[in-house]
Scaffold this motif. Sequence first.
Motif, PDB file in Angstrom:
ATOM      1  N   ASP A   1     -82.654  37.082 -95.568  1.00  0.00           N
ATOM      2  CA  ASP A   1     -81.320  37.146 -94.959  1.00  0.00           C
ATOM      3  C   ASP A   1     -81.187  35.970 -94.006  1.00  0.00           C
ATOM      4  OD1 ASP A   1     -78.965  37.960 -93.351  1.00  0.00           O
ATOM      5  OD2 ASP A   1     -79.213  39.864 -94.395  1.00  0.00           O
ATOM      6  N   ASP A   2     -80.032  35.297 -94.033  1.00  0.00           N
ATOM      7  CA  ASP A   2     -79.845  34.149 -93.151  1.00  0.00           C
ATOM      8  C   ASP A   2     -79.463  34.569 -91.725  1.00  0.00           C
ATOM      9  OD1 ASP A   2     -77.377  35.066 -94.270  1.00  0.00           O
ATOM     10  OD2 ASP A   2     -76.387  33.272 -93.500  1.00  0.00           O
ATOM     11  N   PHE A   3     -79.162  35.852 -91.519  1.00  0.00           N
ATOM     12  CA  PHE A   3     -78.765  36.350 -90.205  1.00  0.00           C
ATOM     13  C   PHE A   3     -79.976  37.014 -89.553  1.00  0.00           C
ATOM     14  CE2 PHE A   3     -76.183  39.572 -87.660  1.00  0.00           C
ATOM     15  CZ  PHE A   3     -75.866  38.644 -86.665  1.00  0.00           C
ATOM     16  N   GLU A   4     -80.542  36.370 -88.536  1.00  0.00           N
ATOM     17  CA  GLU A   4     -81.801  36.829 -87.955  1.00  0.00           C
ATOM     18  C   GLU A   4     -81.751  38.269 -87.438  1.00  0.00           C
ATOM     19  OE1 GLU A   4     -85.167  35.483 -84.654  1.00  0.00           O
ATOM     20  OE2 GLU A   4     -83.294  34.364 -84.852  1.00  0.00           O
ATOM     21  N   PRO A   5     -80.695  38.677 -86.710  1.00  0.00           N
ATOM     22  CA  PRO A   5     -80.655  40.076 -86.267  1.00  0.00           C
ATOM     23  C   PRO A   5     -80.716  41.070 -87.426  1.00  0.00           C
ATOM     24  CG  PRO A   5     -79.064  38.776 -85.042  1.00  0.00           C
ATOM     25  CD  PRO A   5     -79.574  37.900 -86.138  1.00  0.00           C
ATOM     26  N   MET A   6     -80.071  40.728 -88.539  1.00  0.00           N
ATOM     27  CA  MET A   6     -80.104  41.624 -89.694  1.00  0.00           C
ATOM     28  C   MET A   6     -81.501  41.685 -90.294  1.00  0.00           C
ATOM     29  SD  MET A   6     -77.929  43.599 -91.084  1.00  0.00           S
ATOM     30  CE  MET A   6     -78.467  44.900 -92.190  1.00  0.00           C
ATOM     31  N   ARG A   7     -82.205  40.551 -90.318  1.00  0.00           N
ATOM     32  CA  ARG A   7     -83.587  40.549 -90.810  1.00  0.00           C
ATOM     33  C   ARG A   7     -84.451  41.478 -89.961  1.00  0.00           C
ATOM     34  NH1 ARG A   7     -83.110  34.861 -91.005  1.00  0.00           N
ATOM     35  NH2 ARG A   7     -84.605  34.595 -89.294  1.00  0.00           N
ATOM     36  N   LYS A   8     -84.272  41.382 -88.636  1.00  0.00           N
ATOM     37  CA  LYS A   8     -85.085  42.199 -87.733  1.00  0.00           C
ATOM     38  C   LYS A   8     -84.793  43.680 -87.920  1.00  0.00           C
ATOM     39  CE  LYS A   8     -85.690  38.702 -84.105  1.00  0.00           C
ATOM     40  NZ  LYS A   8     -85.409  38.339 -82.707  1.00  0.00           N
ATOM     41  N   VAL A   9     -83.522  44.019 -88.080  1.00  0.00           N
ATOM     42  CA  VAL A   9     -83.163  45.426 -88.262  1.00  0.00           C
ATOM     43  C   VAL A   9     -83.750  45.964 -89.569  1.00  0.00           C
ATOM     44  CG1 VAL A   9     -81.248  46.997 -88.695  1.00  0.00           C
ATOM     45  CG2 VAL A   9     -81.107  45.356 -86.836  1.00  0.00           C
ATOM     46  N   THR A  10     -83.631  45.178 -90.651  1.00  0.00           N
ATOM     47  CA  THR A  10     -84.177  45.617 -91.938  1.00  0.00           C
ATOM     48  C   THR A  10     -85.685  45.794 -91.850  1.00  0.00           C
ATOM     49  OG1 THR A  10     -82.410  44.441 -93.107  1.00  0.00           O
ATOM     50  CG2 THR A  10     -84.323  45.104 -94.402  1.00  0.00           C
ATOM     51  N   ILE A  11     -86.353  44.874 -91.179  1.00  0.00           N
ATOM     52  CA  ILE A  11     -87.802  44.985 -91.007  1.00  0.00           C
ATOM     53  C   ILE A  11     -88.147  46.246 -90.222  1.00  0.00           C
ATOM     54  CG2 ILE A  11     -89.796  43.949 -89.848  1.00  0.00           C
ATOM     55  CD1 ILE A  11     -88.600  41.194 -90.614  1.00  0.00           C
ATOM     56  N   ASN A  12     -87.391  46.538 -89.167  1.00  0.00           N
ATOM     57  CA  ASN A  12     -87.629  47.756 -88.382  1.00  0.00           C
ATOM     58  C   ASN A  12     -87.412  49.009 -89.226  1.00  0.00           C
ATOM     59  OD1 ASN A  12     -88.314  46.378 -86.040  1.00  0.00           O
ATOM     60  ND2 ASN A  12     -86.208  46.349 -85.263  1.00  0.00           N
ATOM     61  N   GLN A  13     -86.367  48.985 -90.058  1.00  0.00           N
ATOM     62  CA  GLN A  13     -86.117  50.133 -90.927  1.00  0.00           C
ATOM     63  C   GLN A  13     -87.266  50.334 -91.906  1.00  0.00           C
ATOM     64  OE1 GLN A  13     -82.285  48.941 -92.485  1.00  0.00           O
ATOM     65  NE2 GLN A  13     -81.203  50.393 -91.171  1.00  0.00           N
ATOM     66  N   LEU A  14     -87.782  49.240 -92.463  1.00  0.00           N
ATOM     67  CA  LEU A  14     -88.909  49.334 -93.393  1.00  0.00           C
ATOM     68  C   LEU A  14     -90.146  49.881 -92.699  1.00  0.00           C
ATOM     69  CD1 LEU A  14     -88.442  45.988 -95.357  1.00  0.00           C
ATOM     70  CD2 LEU A  14     -88.154  48.298 -96.271  1.00  0.00           C
ATOM     71  N   ARG A  15     -90.361  49.461 -91.468  1.00  0.00           N
ATOM     72  CA  ARG A  15     -91.513  49.972 -90.724  1.00  0.00           C
ATOM     73  C   ARG A  15     -91.388  51.460 -90.441  1.00  0.00           C
ATOM     74  NH1 ARG A  15     -92.061  44.613 -86.922  1.00  0.00           N
ATOM     75  NH2 ARG A  15     -93.431  43.449 -88.331  1.00  0.00           N
ATOM     76  N   GLN A  16     -90.157  51.908 -90.200  1.00  0.00           N
ATOM     77  CA  GLN A  16     -89.933  53.340 -90.018  1.00  0.00           C
ATOM     78  C   GLN A  16     -90.258  54.114 -91.287  1.00  0.00           C
ATOM     79  OE1 GLN A  16     -85.905  53.840 -88.681  1.00  0.00           O
ATOM     80  NE2 GLN A  16     -86.226  52.667 -86.793  1.00  0.00           N
ATOM     81  N   LEU A  17     -90.113  53.456 -92.434  1.00  0.00           N
ATOM     82  CA  LEU A  17     -90.438  54.080 -93.712  1.00  0.00           C
ATOM     83  C   LEU A  17     -91.927  53.988 -94.035  1.00  0.00           C
ATOM     84  CD1 LEU A  17     -87.441  52.738 -95.837  1.00  0.00           C
ATOM     85  CD2 LEU A  17     -87.690  54.994 -94.817  1.00  0.00           C
ATOM     86  N   GLY A  18     -92.704  53.377 -93.142  1.00  0.00           N
ATOM     87  CA  GLY A  18     -94.136  53.278 -93.341  1.00  0.00           C
ATOM     88  C   GLY A  18     -94.597  52.004 -94.002  1.00  0.00           C
ATOM     89  N   VAL A  19     -93.700  51.055 -94.230  1.00  0.00           N
ATOM     90  CA  VAL A  19     -94.086  49.783 -94.849  1.00  0.00           C
ATOM     91  C   VAL A  19     -94.727  48.892 -93.787  1.00  0.00           C
ATOM     92  CG1 VAL A  19     -93.308  47.777 -96.139  1.00  0.00           C
ATOM     93  CG2 VAL A  19     -92.183  49.978 -96.473  1.00  0.00           C
ATOM     94  N   GLU A  20     -95.923  48.431 -94.034  1.00  0.00           N
ATOM     95  CA  GLU A  20     -96.663  47.637 -93.051  1.00  0.00           C
ATOM     96  C   GLU A  20     -96.695  46.157 -93.391  1.00  0.00           C
ATOM     97  OE1 GLU A  20    -100.459  49.463 -92.967  1.00  0.00           O
ATOM     98  OE2 GLU A  20     -99.777  51.277 -91.920  1.00  0.00           O
ATOM     99  N   HIS A  21     -96.667  45.838 -94.683  1.00  0.00           N
ATOM    100  CA  HIS A  21     -96.806  44.445 -95.116  1.00  0.00           C
ATOM    101  C   HIS A  21     -95.423  43.869 -95.395  1.00  0.00           C
ATOM    102  CE1 HIS A  21    -101.073  45.299 -95.406  1.00  0.00           C
ATOM    103  NE2 HIS A  21    -100.785  46.333 -96.179  1.00  0.00           N
ATOM    104  N   ILE A  22     -94.859  43.166 -94.422  1.00  0.00           N
ATOM    105  CA  ILE A  22     -93.491  42.650 -94.523  1.00  0.00           C
ATOM    106  C   ILE A  22     -93.475  41.178 -94.129  1.00  0.00           C
ATOM    107  CG2 ILE A  22     -91.093  42.949 -93.811  1.00  0.00           C
ATOM    108  CD1 ILE A  22     -91.873  45.760 -92.834  1.00  0.00           C
ATOM    109  N   GLN A  23     -92.825  40.357 -94.941  1.00  0.00           N
ATOM    110  CA  GLN A  23     -92.538  38.974 -94.588  1.00  0.00           C
ATOM    111  C   GLN A  23     -91.041  38.738 -94.737  1.00  0.00           C
ATOM    112  OE1 GLN A  23     -96.427  37.208 -96.736  1.00  0.00           O
ATOM    113  NE2 GLN A  23     -95.208  35.650 -95.730  1.00  0.00           N
ATOM    114  N   SER A  24     -90.563  37.654 -94.130  1.00  0.00           N
ATOM    115  CA  SER A  24     -89.128  37.385 -94.182  1.00  0.00           C
ATOM    116  C   SER A  24     -88.862  35.920 -94.503  1.00  0.00           C
ATOM    117  CB  SER A  24     -88.459  37.764 -92.856  1.00  0.00           C
ATOM    118  OG  SER A  24     -88.932  36.944 -91.813  1.00  0.00           O
ATOM    119  N   ALA A  25     -87.641  35.657 -94.974  1.00  0.00           N
ATOM    120  CA  ALA A  25     -87.183  34.292 -95.268  1.00  0.00           C
ATOM    121  C   ALA A  25     -85.705  34.226 -94.948  1.00  0.00           C
ATOM    122  CB  ALA A  25     -87.436  33.939 -96.729  1.00  0.00           C
ATOM    123  N   LYS A  26     -85.245  33.045 -94.537  1.00  0.00           N
ATOM    124  CA  LYS A  26     -83.854  32.910 -94.107  1.00  0.00           C
ATOM    125  C   LYS A  26     -82.910  32.452 -95.211  1.00  0.00           C
ATOM    126  CE  LYS A  26     -84.567  28.307 -92.012  1.00  0.00           C
ATOM    127  NZ  LYS A  26     -86.030  28.239 -92.169  1.00  0.00           N
TER     128      LYS A  26
END
Length: 540
Positions: free
Chosen positions: A22-47
């Motif tokens: 996602d090119d919008f950094e706040p949205m990337r952070k929110v999605t990553i937080n949501q994934l972590r709430q689902l128990g996903v530990e291995h997450i990387q991001s790209a803009k």
Amino acid sequence: MSIFGKPNEPSIGQGVRCLVVDDFEPMRKVTINQLRQLGVEHIQSAKNGAEALRTLKNHPFDVVLSDWNMPVMSGIELLQAMRADEKLFAIPFILITAEAERRKVEEAIAYGISSMLLKPYTSNKLAIRLENALAWKPRKPGCMAPGQFLDDGVDTSVPRASRAAQPVAPPEDARLTILIVDDTQDNLLLLSHLFKGEYRVRLAQTGAKALELATSDNPPDLVLLDVMMPHMDGFEVAKAMRQHPNAQAVPIIFVTAMVSADARLKGLDLGAVDYITKPIDPETLKLRVRNFMRYVQLRRDLQAEYDSMVEGAQLREDVERITRHDLKAPLAGVLGLVQAIVEDDSIGRRQVEQLRLVEESVMQVLNMVNLSSELYKIETGRFVLRAAPVRIGELLRRIAEMDRVTFAEKGLSISVDTDVPVGAEMPAALGDVTLCYSAFQNLLKNACEAAPASSKISVRLFDESPLRIVIRNSGAVPMAIRDRFFDKFVTLGKPSGTGLGTYSAKLLIEAQQGSIGLSVSDDSNTTEVSVLLPRETDLG
């Protein structure tokens, strides 16, 4: 048991590797937080898609979650690149978007998305799509030779609907939800009684509680918000909501005793869709709420529609795969048996001719089965070539021999010649035997249909690099279609013509890194189609 656990307590198994794009950094952070709430530990991001593609080629991932509209490389372009890459094509892809145009959604489905998520969305909605995406099974890329059938490690006798994990069941009360916020108990009771028959109603008597409910995994569909409240007023609640992805798109209607123009402007500036002053007219408020809820219901219906479209496309793909799997093996067996009988010296000429007709019919059916998927993948950019040597001279002679039988009543003379010296090894093309067979079958058939009765058709193979094949027939292509000869649905003077033969031949040749061209001579009344294909010696 779902890999997510209970509907309100989603938890994905450990070890899943996610790439968030996602090119919008706040949205990337929110999605990553949501994934972590689902128990996903291995997450990387790209803009953007380009950065994501580089990351994908260097690190393994189980699923990609990508925004649609991004600079440099969009989500659709990333999806195309992945589906065309033999190492990346099988990675599930969730497209996240606010798009509502059906044509674009159909395009995304055609390129092979595993699931689609409309903004705004909650963690629970993300969990459902993520589970479905992880159960997604793609078709293998590349081509299949006649007689070779698909084996992608999936039991094709079991429909996808039975193989895929079932989505988390929606709550029994699927009505839209209104959050009513007011520090006065009587006002809460009044408004709740006004709406509880039509909507689910939640109540909050403080700004802090309202914000907690609005930014939860199950946010309301509409907020009726008082302004004048202690500790945290309505304007502060609205501002905080607009900064949180779970709540930023939730409609807000201010219901307040503040009647000044400045207060109204401030409320609207904070993103409220309406500003109603007390004392309220109950019927007017109900109509305004109902109008905004229509929009919310539309978004909900769109998500359901897109989910159905994705599932329908995947089910159709399964049906096609099962059909090809079930048809190709017996057809290949018949073809092998016919070819073995033809080689028996004890068979008479008349029987050989009849067996050749059977062989041609079987090859045509195999051709249609193969092309049903390969042409579609070529057109949508999902085709991956697995190049191998193709004895092009032998293939051309087989096609010519079958066409002599097919067009026997026209009295055509069909010759296949080469400039290779007698005794020398015939050159091989570097491509795919099925695609070559289909392309040249269409081209030679087209030449036979266009040629006058009792005329000559020549097929010449030139031992050059790249290999050059020229098909020449009497009869010049009409001027009206010369510039569009290889375009789709272009035909003239053929009552049963579909206009797909030369079009598909062009796609199939170009998919093998070759090229095709047309040359017409009005003086000699002839047409030549020239094909260039890489040769085996070009490998590496």
